[in-house]
Design a protein around this motif. Structure first.
Motif, PDB file in Angstrom:
ATOM      1  N   ASP A 405      26.123  33.668  45.829  1.00 64.56           N
ATOM      2  CA  ASP A 405      26.489  34.903  46.526  1.00 64.56           C
ATOM      3  C   ASP A 405      27.581  35.577  45.705  1.00 64.56           C
ATOM      4  O   ASP A 405      28.693  35.056  45.590  1.00 64.56           O
ATOM      5  CB  ASP A 405      26.994  34.592  47.941  1.00 64.56           C
ATOM      6  CG  ASP A 405      27.207  35.858  48.759  1.00 64.56           C
ATOM      7  OD1 ASP A 405      26.884  36.956  48.260  1.00 64.56           O
ATOM      8  OD2 ASP A 405      27.694  35.745  49.903  1.00 64.56           O
ATOM      9  N   VAL A 406      27.247  36.719  45.096  1.00 68.61           N
ATOM     10  CA  VAL A 406      28.159  37.366  44.157  1.00 68.61           C
ATOM     11  C   VAL A 406      28.330  38.830  44.524  1.00 68.61           C
ATOM     12  O   VAL A 406      27.356  39.531  44.824  1.00 68.61           O
ATOM     13  CB  VAL A 406      27.635  37.257  42.704  1.00 68.61           C
ATOM     14  CG1 VAL A 406      28.648  37.869  41.733  1.00 68.61           C
ATOM     15  CG2 VAL A 406      27.358  35.809  42.339  1.00 68.61           C
ATOM     16  N   LYS A 407      29.562  39.294  44.510  1.00 68.97           N
ATOM     17  CA  LYS A 407      29.873  40.700  44.720  1.00 68.97           C
ATOM     18  C   LYS A 407      30.377  41.297  43.410  1.00 68.97           C
ATOM     19  O   LYS A 407      31.123  40.657  42.670  1.00 68.97           O
ATOM     20  CB  LYS A 407      30.962  40.862  45.788  1.00 68.97           C
ATOM     21  CG  LYS A 407      30.597  40.296  47.155  1.00 68.97           C
ATOM     22  CD  LYS A 407      29.544  41.136  47.846  1.00 68.97           C
ATOM     23  CE  LYS A 407      29.300  40.635  49.266  1.00 68.97           C
ATOM     24  NZ  LYS A 407      28.245  41.425  49.944  1.00 68.97           N
ATOM     25  N   LEU A 441      31.090  31.693  37.571  1.00 67.77           N
ATOM     26  CA  LEU A 441      31.277  31.447  39.005  1.00 67.77           C
ATOM     27  C   LEU A 441      30.679  30.101  39.417  1.00 67.77           C
ATOM     28  O   LEU A 441      29.597  29.722  38.955  1.00 67.77           O
ATOM     29  CB  LEU A 441      30.630  32.572  39.814  1.00 67.77           C
ATOM     30  CG  LEU A 441      31.239  33.966  39.617  1.00 67.77           C
ATOM     31  CD1 LEU A 441      30.428  35.006  40.369  1.00 67.77           C
ATOM     32  CD2 LEU A 441      32.688  33.985  40.077  1.00 67.77           C
ATOM     33  N   GLU A 442      31.378  29.426  40.306  1.00 68.55           N
ATOM     34  CA  GLU A 442      30.884  28.151  40.819  1.00 68.55           C
ATOM     35  C   GLU A 442      29.836  28.382  41.912  1.00 68.55           C
ATOM     36  O   GLU A 442      29.702  29.488  42.436  1.00 68.55           O
ATOM     37  CB  GLU A 442      32.044  27.327  41.400  1.00 68.55           C
ATOM     38  CG  GLU A 442      33.289  27.254  40.514  1.00 68.55           C
ATOM     39  CD  GLU A 442      34.328  28.284  40.893  1.00 68.55           C
ATOM     40  OE1 GLU A 442      35.520  27.989  40.744  1.00 68.55           O
ATOM     41  OE2 GLU A 442      33.933  29.395  41.318  1.00 68.55           O
ATOM     42  N   ALA A 455      31.619  33.536  48.465  1.00 68.20           N
ATOM     43  CA  ALA A 455      31.098  34.614  47.623  1.00 68.20           C
ATOM     44  C   ALA A 455      32.029  34.848  46.441  1.00 68.20           C
ATOM     45  O   ALA A 455      33.222  35.091  46.613  1.00 68.20           O
ATOM     46  CB  ALA A 455      30.943  35.910  48.431  1.00 68.20           C
ATOM     47  N   GLY A 456      31.478  34.735  45.235  1.00 66.93           N
ATOM     48  CA  GLY A 456      32.268  35.012  44.041  1.00 66.93           C
ATOM     49  C   GLY A 456      32.374  36.504  43.782  1.00 66.93           C
ATOM     50  O   GLY A 456      31.556  37.292  44.259  1.00 66.93           O
ATOM     51  N   VAL A 457      33.373  36.895  43.020  1.00 64.75           N
ATOM     52  CA  VAL A 457      33.608  38.306  42.716  1.00 64.75           C
ATOM     53  C   VAL A 457      33.664  38.500  41.209  1.00 64.75           C
ATOM     54  O   VAL A 457      34.398  37.798  40.506  1.00 64.75           O
ATOM     55  CB  VAL A 457      34.925  38.816  43.347  1.00 64.75           C
ATOM     56  CG1 VAL A 457      35.176  40.273  42.944  1.00 64.75           C
ATOM     57  CG2 VAL A 457      34.876  38.685  44.861  1.00 64.75           C
ATOM     58  N   ILE A 458      32.877  39.434  40.720  1.00 63.55           N
ATOM     59  CA  ILE A 458      32.932  39.858  39.318  1.00 63.55           C
ATOM     60  C   ILE A 458      33.491  41.274  39.302  1.00 63.55           C
ATOM     61  O   ILE A 458      32.992  42.147  40.013  1.00 63.55           O
ATOM     62  CB  ILE A 458      31.546  39.807  38.655  1.00 63.55           C
ATOM     63  CG1 ILE A 458      31.047  38.366  38.575  1.00 63.55           C
ATOM     64  CG2 ILE A 458      31.588  40.431  37.266  1.00 63.55           C
ATOM     65  CD1 ILE A 458      29.648  38.239  38.006  1.00 63.55           C
ATOM     66  N   ILE A 471      36.948  47.930  28.243  1.00 60.40           N
ATOM     67  CA  ILE A 471      36.059  47.525  29.336  1.00 60.40           C
ATOM     68  C   ILE A 471      36.204  46.019  29.521  1.00 60.40           C
ATOM     69  O   ILE A 471      36.090  45.255  28.554  1.00 60.40           O
ATOM     70  CB  ILE A 471      34.596  47.907  29.031  1.00 60.40           C
ATOM     71  CG1 ILE A 471      34.468  49.425  28.935  1.00 60.40           C
ATOM     72  CG2 ILE A 471      33.663  47.348  30.092  1.00 60.40           C
ATOM     73  CD1 ILE A 471      33.076  49.898  28.591  1.00 60.40           C
ATOM     74  N   GLU A 472      36.475  45.615  30.740  1.00 60.74           N
ATOM     75  CA  GLU A 472      36.698  44.202  31.020  1.00 60.74           C
ATOM     76  C   GLU A 472      35.699  43.688  32.051  1.00 60.74           C
ATOM     77  O   GLU A 472      35.404  44.375  33.033  1.00 60.74           O
ATOM     78  CB  GLU A 472      38.129  43.972  31.524  1.00 60.74           C
ATOM     79  CG  GLU A 472      39.191  44.255  30.475  1.00 60.74           C
ATOM     80  CD  GLU A 472      40.589  43.962  30.974  1.00 60.74           C
ATOM     81  OE1 GLU A 472      40.765  43.862  32.209  1.00 60.74           O
ATOM     82  OE2 GLU A 472      41.506  43.831  30.140  1.00 60.74           O
ATOM     83  N   VAL A 473      35.187  42.486  31.796  1.00 65.49           N
ATOM     84  CA  VAL A 473      34.323  41.779  32.744  1.00 65.49           C
ATOM     85  C   VAL A 473      35.053  40.495  33.123  1.00 65.49           C
ATOM     86  O   VAL A 473      35.215  39.595  32.291  1.00 65.49           O
ATOM     87  CB  VAL A 473      32.948  41.453  32.129  1.00 65.49           C
ATOM     88  CG1 VAL A 473      32.098  40.682  33.131  1.00 65.49           C
ATOM     89  CG2 VAL A 473      32.234  42.721  31.686  1.00 65.49           C
ATOM     90  N   SER A 474      35.525  40.417  34.353  1.00 65.90           N
ATOM     91  CA  SER A 474      36.290  39.247  34.788  1.00 65.90           C
ATOM     92  C   SER A 474      35.667  38.654  36.040  1.00 65.90           C
ATOM     93  O   SER A 474      35.010  39.348  36.817  1.00 65.90           O
ATOM     94  CB  SER A 474      37.755  39.632  35.058  1.00 65.90           C
ATOM     95  OG  SER A 474      37.841  40.641  36.043  1.00 65.90           O
ATOM     96  N   ASP A 475      35.866  37.365  36.220  1.00 63.78           N
ATOM     97  CA  ASP A 475      35.359  36.675  37.405  1.00 63.78           C
ATOM     98  C   ASP A 475      36.466  35.815  37.992  1.00 63.78           C
ATOM     99  O   ASP A 475      37.469  35.526  37.329  1.00 63.78           O
ATOM    100  CB  ASP A 475      34.132  35.820  37.059  1.00 63.78           C
ATOM    101  CG  ASP A 475      34.448  34.725  36.048  1.00 63.78           C
ATOM    102  OD1 ASP A 475      35.195  33.790  36.394  1.00 63.78           O
ATOM    103  OD2 ASP A 475      33.951  34.796  34.905  1.00 63.78           O
ATOM    104  N   ASP A 476      36.294  35.428  39.250  1.00 58.74           N
ATOM    105  CA  ASP A 476      37.276  34.554  39.911  1.00 58.74           C
ATOM    106  C   ASP A 476      36.725  33.142  40.012  1.00 58.74           C
ATOM    107  O   ASP A 476      36.880  32.458  41.017  1.00 58.74           O
ATOM    108  CB  ASP A 476      37.642  35.093  41.297  1.00 58.74           C
ATOM    109  CG  ASP A 476      36.466  35.105  42.256  1.00 58.74           C
ATOM    110  OD1 ASP A 476      35.306  34.952  41.784  1.00 58.74           O
ATOM    111  OD2 ASP A 476      36.683  35.254  43.472  1.00 58.74           O
TER     112      ASP A 476
END
Length: 714
Positions: A405-407, A441-442, A455-458, A471-476
């Motif tokens: 589940d990713v937002k 993401l786990e 729910a993970g967030v990108i 431009i940055e692509v980050s995840d938690d």
């Protein structure tokens, strides 16, 4: 000669892209909890407008798909269908396939295979059994039999009608100019009931006085059947601002004055702009928006979450121009910049005094050239929002494929970048997004166990920084497992087993060709193809990519790119009799070194002391292989540069010649990627000079600023 209908059709597909963009925006707001009428109506209107425009061009598959999507959204709009998380996911999926349907219709491709399955799942939200979806709309053949005639549908029961409706229809000249035909409009009315049609020919002059582009026919229509005014207006909504339309119930009341009619929904899709210009089209909310394919008024929808408080955006006049024409204009501006530089060089060599008329005129010419160049670059600049919206679909599809589940959270969507850069960013960004979903993401249970939301967030962000776009692509997610990365690199023979690497060096192993930490090959990863392709693609744009990661917190990939690939402001310098250009945006200041400013660091390097801080010193001549390190740098000139991360460095040069606009000429096609060199340019004297990339140069530099020590030991 160009085909007018082909141009109108091309304009329709351009409008579809704008409608799809507003559709995604509204769905994102709904996903965030905005279920107000305005937001839902934006979704409905976008789908409805695409359907109506597609019907005018006979795109039956697109019409059928959009109609069934529209039917479901109408249930949401009326409050009969609740927006649940499952429904929201299905709306996103259907919107993605609607975009595929539009592109298939535009490119003449078959309908997407998943379309019917998607619609069936969508209609289950309404309790519609499989195969029992909404029927496609069809328009019966309409064959005029004369100037006054009846058209009856065999299944219309006159006893069940609500009474006749009288319609007065007077097209404007712009209706015909836009490629519309009353024949099809009247034919569509026959679906609603028995239609009596008469036409007024009184305005037609003699043949010698006839104006072929004038609108001279006026129709009076009497419709029998079970229908209402809204259904009639739906037929005319795409042309209602190109005609005069009056609808009345003659047995009940007098015809209403046209100015008193309630505002109704309309679409600006099918009104291109041949002369004369079209009349303004009404939309659901002010300001008015004239319809057109080349010139139109365009307004941004107010934020649906607070429609009452959001002021309407000021209309912005826009014009659509083929990209090929803009590219040609950019090339011509580049040649203008080069010729202006050559002229300046010639005047300088002639030794004319600074206050001479020639020098004064040349300075004005230089300012004009800069203004022209800035204006042309603004034409090519486009916001990254459409690109970010494409990434939202990648996130949905990738997360669904592996059960996460990713937002996706987007920031800085209004940041403008050169159109060429945007187009070539799509593939590397896709790789990075998929990598974040799959590796970053786990799984939900692991996130829950770690005390994180399931729910993970990108986060996908864009911003201007130090004269470049970042431009940055980050995840938690869980961050980079550096022990695993190093072990896998050793296992595959990419690094020696005894190697000792820093965290940054381990992170950069991810960019090696053939490297992957996936334990098994999946649809998303595991084949060792991806991040090396990303770095190559970014470097081909004159950019660079870096990684930062923290265990348990997440990972961030940062991409730094030039704002434009055409012209830049540069500092022209001399190094070992070679002429180089350093981008002005990366230079903070210049300085002349005194003996007290220079401090040795290690056996072969120096740093300089600047206002209480120490900055590493790099000899450009030595780093580029033009000469050996100098025995002394006292009196030398340095350019103090800064990277996007804030790290500073001092680049030593022999002299500064001037500040100048230069035209960027790529080297990659002929010479591949050269460390520290971004491109080349042509100077005013015809000489070719390299354009440096200070950040890349520092990353690959040796830092050697002292001659090697010669050992005298026997």
């Amino acid at each position: 000669m160009s085909d007018p209908m082909a141009e109108i059709k091309a304009s329709f597909f351009v409008e579809c892209e704008e409608l799809l963009e507003s559709l995604q925006d509204a769905l994102n707001l709904m996903d965030e909890g905005a279920h107000d009428d305005e937001t839902i109506n934006i979704v409905f209107r976008a789908v409805h407008s695409i359907k109506g425009g597609a019907g005018a061009f006979g795109l039956d598959a697109l019409v059928a798909f959009a109609h069934r999507f529209e039917t479901v959204m109408d249930e949401v709009r009326s409050g009969r269908l609740a927006v649940t998380p499952e429904a929201q996911r299905q709306f996103f999926h259907t919107a993605d396939l609607l975009a595929d349907e539009v592109h298939a219709a535009r490119d003449g491709l078959p309908e997407p295979e998943a379309a019917e399955e998607c619609l069936t799942e969508l209609e289950t939200l309404l309790g519609v059994p499989p195969g029992g979806g909404a029927e496609e709309e069809e328009v019966d053949d309409f064959v005029p039999m004369g100037l006054s005639f009846d058209l009856d549908l065999p299944d219309v029961d006159a006893a069940e009608t609500n009474g006749p409706i009288e319609i007065r229809f007077s097209p404007h000249a712009s209706l015909y100019a836009a490629g519309n035909d009353p024949y099809h409009l009247l034919g569509a009315l026959t679906e609603l009931g028995a239609l009596d049609v008469s036409v007024d020919l009184s305005a037609i002059p003699t043949l010698d006085a006839l104006d072929a582009e004038a609108a001279l026919l006026h129709w009076t229509l009497r419709l029998e059947g079970e229908t209402d005014e809204a259904e009639i207006r739906e037929i005319f909504e795409f042309v209602e601002d190109l005609c005069t339309l009056e609808i009345a119930h003659p047995d009940v009341m007098d015809p209403p004055d046209l100015g008193e009619l309630p505002a109704v929904e309309s679409d600006p899709l099918l009104a291109p702009t041949p002369p004369p210009p079209p009349e303004p089209a009404r939309t659901e909310a002010p300001p008015p928006e004239p319809a057109g394919s080349e010139t139109k008024e365009k307004s941004t929808p107010a934020a649906p979450a607070a429609p009452a408080a959001a002021p309407a955006a000021e209309p912005v006049a826009t014009v659509r121009v083929d990209l090929e024409r803009i590219d040609r204009l950019v090339n011509l501006v580049g040649e203008l910049v080069i010729n202006q530089a050559m002229l300046s060089q010639s005047v300088s060599e002639a030794g004319l005094p600074p206050n001479s008329p020639v020098m004064t005129g040349l300075e004005a010419f230089m300012m004009l050239t800069r203004d022209i160049q800035d204006s042309v670059m603004m034409i090519r600049a486009q916001p990254v929002k459409p690109l970010f919206q494409r990434m939202a679909r990648i996130v949905r599809e990738a997360s669904s494929a592996i059960g996460k589940d990713v937002k996706l959270r987007c920031e800085g969507e209004a940041t403008e970048v050169d159109k060429t850069v945007i187009e070539r960013l799509a593939d590397p960004l896709t790789h990075m997004i998929r990598n974040a979903v799959d590796h970053g993401l786990e799984m939900p249970d692991a996130r829950t166990a770690a005390g994180k939301p399931a729910a993970g967030v990108i986060t996908l962000s864009a911003q201007h920084r130090s004269g470049r776009v970042v431009i940055e692509v980050s995840d938690d997610g869980g961050g980079i497992n550096r022990e695993k990365v190093l072990a896998r690199a050793v296992e595959r023979g990419l690094v020696p087993a005894e190697a000792t690497l820093s965290d940054s060096e381990i992170d950069n192993l991810l960019f090696l060709p053939g490297f992957s930490t996936a334990d098994q090959v999946s649809a998303l990863s595991g084949r060792g193809v991806g991040m090396d392709v990303v770095r190559s693609a970014i470097q081909s744009l004159g950019g660079r990519i870096s990684i930062s990661s923290e265990i348990g917190v997440g990972t961030c990939f940062s991409v730094s790119l030039p704002l434009t690939l055409a012209v830049l402001d540069g500092m022209v310098v001399k190094v070992a009799d070679e002429t180089l250009v350093v981008p002005l945006s990366s230079i903070q200041e210049t300085a002349t070194l005194a003996a007290d400013d220079i401090r040795p660091l290690g056996p072969e390097t120096h740093v300089i002391q600047l206002r209480g801080a120490f900055v590493p010193l790099y000899d450009l001549g030595s780093e580029l292989g033009y000469r050996s390190p100098q025995p002394s740098y006292e009196g030398g000139i340095v350019l103090l540069t800064a990277q996007e991360t804030g790290e500073r460095s001092a680049l030593l040069v022999d002299s500064i010649i001037e500040q100048r606009q230069v035209v960027i000429k790529g080297l990659q096609r002929s010479y591949a990627q050269i460390p520290g060199v971004a491109a080349a340019t042509i100077l005013g004297d015809g000489q070719i000079a390299l354009i440096l990339d200070p950040a890349d140069l520092v990353q690959t530099a040796t830092g050697r600023t002292r001659p090697p020590q010669i050992s005298l030991a026997g």
